[in-house]
Scaffold this active site. Structure first.
Site, short mmCIF file in Angstrom:
data_model
loop_
_atom_site.label_atom_id
_atom_site.label_comp_id
_atom_site.label_asym_id
_atom_site.label_seq_id
_atom_site.Cartn_x
_atom_site.Cartn_y
_atom_site.Cartn_z
N SER A 251 0.63 -1.27 0.04
CA SER A 251 0.14 0.02 -0.13
C SER A 251 0.81 1.22 0.18
O SER A 251 1.96 1.21 0.22
CB SER A 251 -0.89 -0.05 1.13
OG SER A 251 -0.14 0.38 2.39
N LYS A 252 0.26 2.36 -0.33
CA LYS A 252 0.96 3.62 -0.49
C LYS A 252 1.55 3.92 0.94
O LYS A 252 2.48 4.44 1.18
CB LYS A 252 -0.01 4.73 -0.65
CG LYS A 252 -0.62 4.42 -2.01
CD LYS A 252 -1.45 5.48 -2.52
CE LYS A 252 -1.86 4.89 -3.92
NZ LYS A 252 -2.86 5.71 -4.71
N ARG A 253 0.82 3.25 1.88
CA ARG A 253 1.34 3.62 3.55
C ARG A 253 2.79 2.69 3.67
O ARG A 253 3.43 3.12 4.66
CB ARG A 253 0.32 3.11 4.43
CG ARG A 253 -0.76 4.35 4.80
CD ARG A 253 -1.85 3.83 5.38
NE ARG A 253 -3.27 4.32 4.48
CZ ARG A 253 -3.62 3.50 3.66
NH1 ARG A 253 -3.69 2.31 3.67
NH2 ARG A 253 -4.89 3.88 2.85
N ASP A 254 3.00 1.97 2.87
CA ASP A 254 4.43 1.02 3.29
C ASP A 254 5.39 2.10 2.81
O ASP A 254 6.64 1.85 3.15
CB ASP A 254 4.59 -0.03 2.16
CG ASP A 254 3.65 -1.14 2.46
OD1 ASP A 254 3.13 -1.12 3.72
OD2 ASP A 254 3.07 -1.97 1.81
N GLY A 255 5.06 3.29 2.12
CA GLY A 255 6.21 4.47 1.97
C GLY A 255 7.28 3.93 1.00
O GLY A 255 7.63 4.81 0.45
#
Ligand code: GLU
Length: 480
Positions: A251-255
């Site tokens: 996810s985008k949250r995985d940065g």
């Protein structure tokens, strides 16, 4: 003629998932001699991120995914930015209203909240109850004339099934009873994302809709719109997700899954593209390395995977190392230079650096740690480093070697690889010494560590006469 589109929403950086969607869409068009269209889906202004469209253009161009039609290059179906098309959508919605396939809805947020709460209290999930569907025409007109805010909703059948065939997922159906009368035009007159997407795909003549599987569930609703208009539906190719592990989507949250972050971490764009291409597609044979042209030639939906792909950074790193090894030394140096500068070795002999580093570099960001000893010796190294069984050295032997080697090197007329090489090896031969016994202490004294890219001769030349001798003398002092 095949017409595909990449339709990103400008909500941030380019994630590897977006990159893969763009890539497959591009490859499908090119493989089939079709057209690749770029459309910016910015109807949701609340999620708009400044600069995000620039990242999209920059990334696609950088990778060589040139689009045939799009915001900057134009085309006969423009404009290619949804916000610039905003006046196109309302007439289509009004057409559906006239045909009874959509209707005006005046329900306020408060009224909807109340009904939603009541539904929750009954343990039901709320779906819009068609409250405004049968409002008399005169009332609708009066309320619009009075300036009451309204939305336009799709009138979804209450029974039967809506379904479609997806190339990857097969036949997908939903029970119409589960579908909500989705909003097509919002109170501000702007289309919803769902409506704009359908109108745009049709009016742009898109033949193949390729996108992430998060749209699978909405597609039956989109198809009801195609049916309502009597339009021919596109072929749907929904892609399986890219996973971080068996349970979690990348996810985008995985940065760390942004394209530009990988570039910054020292990955080559060709390796990233090659790796991403194989995340969810395979050529049907053993090949693993592809240029863009080879991907275009090989790509097809038959090779697209029906199960999720797992993103494996180690595999990407392995592939990157392979790409680095295949660079010309000059190209390697061009990529390495910013890292050499950071490490303070950019003024040294670049061809020697390439020779000793290229084969062992997996990602360019490793370079500073590999060469920092050249820029600055860690003078506190332990004399234990001079001990090496295989080279038959210990501090004592090393001391004798350095005492012998230093004056000879000082007297050397030229400081070249060849001269240093000839001198050191002939000295070893004269002494009846293993080359390693002589070279080990020289390298340790110059590097202050046991593991180095390159050997004693290369390091001596990289350091230059003065610094090499200074380090050798320091080593001798430590050993005395
Ligand atoms: N704008 C959508 C997104 O960025 C793409 C939807 C589509 O391709 O239909 O997720």
């Amino acid at each position: 003629m095949v017409r595909t589109r990449f339709a990103p929403s400008p909500t941030g950086y380019m994630h590897l998932g977006n990159l893969r969607s763009a890539l497959y869409t591009f490859l499908y068009a090119r493989h089939n001699g079709g057209r690749f269209i770029l459309r910016i889906e910015d109807t949701d202004q609340a999620r708009y991120v400044e600069g995000a469209t620039d990242v999209i253009y920059r990334t696609l161009k950088d990778i060589g995914m040139d689009w045939d039609e799009g915001p900057d290059v134009g085309g006969e179906f423009g404009p290619y930015v949804q916000s610039a098309r905003k006046d196109m959508y309302l007439p289509y919605a009004e057409q559906l209203v006239r045909e009874g396939k959509a209707y005006y809805c005046f329900c306020t947020k408060e009224e909807l909240d109340e009904r939603r709460e009541a539904a929750a209290a009954r343990g039901e999930t709320f779906k819009y109850d068609k409250h405004c569907l049968n409002m008399p025409k005169e009332e609708v007109e009066r309320r619009i004339a009075a300036g009451e805010p309204y939305v336009i909703r799709q009138n979804v059948p209450t029974e039967g099934e809506a379904g479609f065939d997806d190339v990857i997922y097969g036949h997908i159906t939903v029970d119409c009873a589960e579908l909500d009368d989705m909003i097509l035009i919002k109170a501000d007159g702007m289309p919803t994302y769902n409506f704009a997407n359908v109108i745009d795909d049709h009016t742009m003549g898109i033949t193949h809709v390729m996108r992430g599987n998060e749209y699978l569930a909405s597609t039956p609703k989109y198809n009801l719109l195609y049916d309502a208009f009597g339009w021919e539906k596109p072929t749907y190719i929904h892609m399986t997700p890219i996973m971080r592990d068996a349970q979690h989507k990348l996810s985008k949250r995985d940065g760390d899954a942004y394209y530009e972050d990988f570039l910054a971490k020292g990955y080559l764009k060709e390796a990233i593209v090659n790796y991403v291409a194989l995340l969810g597609w395979n050529p049907g044979d053993e090949r693993e390395f592809f240029t863009m042209d080879e991907l275009i030639a090989a790509f097809g939906v038959e090779g697209m995977s029906k199960s999720p792909a797992i993103f494996d950074v180690q595999k990407l790193t392995w592939m990157n190392a392979e790409y680095i090894r295949r660079l010309s030394p000059e190209a390697f140096t061009a990529h390495a230079l910013p890292y050499y500068e950071k490490a303070g070795v950019a003024k040294m002999d670049l061809s020697i650096l390439a020779r000793i580093l290229q084969q062992r570099t997996e990602v360019f960001t490793q370079l500073p740690d590999m060469v920092d000893f050249l820029a600055k010796l860690d003078e506190d190294y332990s004399v234990e480093l001079f001990t090496n069984k295989k080279s038959k050295t210990n501090p004592e032997v090393s001391k004798a070697v350095l005492e012998m080697v230093i004056p000879a090197l000082k007297a050397l007329p030229e400081w070249t690889e060849e001269a240093v090489h000839t001198l050191l090896l002939s000295m070893a031969a004269e002494q009846g010494m293993k080359n390693g016994t002589l070279l080990w202490p020289v390298r340790i004294a110059m590097a202050g560590r046991q593991v180095t890219p390159g050997g004693a001769i290369e390091i001596a030349v990289l350091l230059g006469r003065e610094e090499a001798l200074r380090r050798l003398e320091l080593g001798l002092k430590k050993l005395s």
